[in-house]
Scaffold this active site. Sequence first.
Site, short mmCIF file in Angstrom:
data_model
loop_
_atom_site.label_atom_id
_atom_site.label_comp_id
_atom_site.label_asym_id
_atom_site.label_seq_id
_atom_site.Cartn_x
_atom_site.Cartn_y
_atom_site.Cartn_z
N ARG A 134 1.26 1.55 2.49
CA ARG A 134 1.82 2.80 3.16
C ARG A 134 3.33 2.51 3.70
O ARG A 134 3.49 1.88 4.56
CB ARG A 134 1.07 3.28 4.45
CG ARG A 134 1.33 4.51 4.99
CD ARG A 134 0.41 4.81 6.30
NE ARG A 134 -1.10 4.87 5.80
CZ ARG A 134 -1.74 6.02 5.21
NH1 ARG A 134 -1.30 6.92 5.26
NH2 ARG A 134 -3.16 5.79 5.07
N ARG B 50 0.89 1.58 -5.10
CA ARG B 50 -0.57 1.12 -4.96
C ARG B 50 -1.12 0.49 -6.35
O ARG B 50 -2.08 -0.22 -6.12
CB ARG B 50 -1.22 2.54 -4.58
CG ARG B 50 -0.78 2.93 -3.04
CD ARG B 50 -1.61 3.78 -2.54
NE ARG B 50 -0.99 4.05 -1.19
CZ ARG B 50 -1.96 4.93 -0.09
NH1 ARG B 50 -2.82 5.71 -0.52
NH2 ARG B 50 -1.45 5.07 1.25
#
Length: 430
Positions: free
Chosen positions: A277, A391
């Site tokens: 994140r 990711r």
Amino acid sequence: MHDIRTIRDNPDAFDAALARRGIAPLAAGLLARDAARRARILAAETAQADQNRASREAGAAKAAGDTAAFEALRTLVAEKKAEIARLTAEAEAEDAGLRAELMTIPNLPRADVPDGADEGGNLEIRHWGTPRTLGFAAREHFDIPGARPGFDFPAAAKLSGARFVVLRGALARLQRALAQYMLDLHTGAHGLTEMWTPVLVRSEAMEGTGQLPKFAEDSYQTTNGWWLVPTSEVTLTNLVAGEILEGAALPLRMTAHTQCFRSEAGSAGKDTTGMLRQHQFEKVEMVTICAPDQSRAEHERMTRCAEAVLEGLGLPYRTVVLCTGDMGFGAERTHDIEVWLPGQGRYREISSVSTCGDFQARRMNARFRPAGGGKPEFVHTLNGSGLAVGRTLIAVLENGQEEDGSITLPEALRPWLGGKGRIDASGALV
RNA sequence: GGAGAGGUGGCCGAGCGGUCGAAGGCGCACGCCUGGAAAGUGUGUAGGCGGGAAACCGCCUCGCGGGUUCGAAUCCCGCUCUCUCCGCCA
């Protein structure tokens, strides 16, 4: 944005759909506002019509040399003018107020979306692949010996602070390879048109896709008013803002690779280690603009495009349909694709594919002219990650980790890695 | 950043302060003509909002916002965008 006429026609259905998202009834308030608004509009337009008529008659009187009539009409127009100024100001205020309220109301879930309060209510619709049996304790991406030299979080902190990363050597190369692989897959096998767009946009664009006015704190704004896009959904979708497209040209299927910027307000303490994140990350986005009767099939197609990226990389995933309580603001149905992360021992979101119906199109005023002719209609818009590149990098590292600390990379990436296929325990691409 | 030119309908392009939502052309749709087409020819062809059961009526929009005027696409002011030249620059 919702169509007030639809709400007018069926307020109960509107409130019932909102209730599924846990929102209290709004229709009665909106309709009261709408009634007031229309009354003001009618009053203002009637006064305007009076003035227009008097002006025409004044012109005729003057031409006829009837000075007395001309002066009388001139006085009447002057009176009407003040009345109109007041009435139109009121009408505009009512109209703006109603629109502002409508702009903050989320899209309604489609009937086939499951009810639920939070992510616990999401339903798996399919899954692919089987997580490897490692035979040793899986590490998270930032802990894998071969990956550690490539992640420089202290350097990123020095430059920018928390939630940033510096990638070095093999990992920087790997991230680039992943983005190229995704773009080539989408533009080749999937037939999407590659786009390159700005990442600084006007407020209007952010309003069109729904980031504004309600979620300003989630994004960054420059000192002169531009916004940094949180996703290229904003630019790709707003390409058609204000346009009337030819129906025969639909669907438009686009993809773009951009930097994305998010303040992550409200996620303090979540995913603070590693690069899961970040305030700045890369994403390959897909956007489709289509006719209403195409959007269901396009939603499935786009979901498959995202899944194909993971299948090509050999990464196990599952696809879930988000329940009413977990959907984003603009979506009427969302598929999340979650990739297996061995280091966390669970599936994590790597793509979110949403169909927005005409919700964004109304905000943007994006329409198309039906193929057979006829009145312009609002388009449907869809967006989805294909995929979040950072990711995906994490998933490749964690799923490819070996007991000796090295990382086996997916075969599919070799063309973009100079033919190389692994990162050794020292962090070198070999 | 400086100087200049310009933004009119799907496109091109006219437009005297009223009769202009706007000539003309192109494109498109439908019809005529044709064995069928082309050519020719006729008709139609912006969007939004409000009222109305409907027919239909009203209001707004000539980049955006103000102003002058009884009346603005036309005059004035501000802004914005595009283009050209100069400067700066990856």
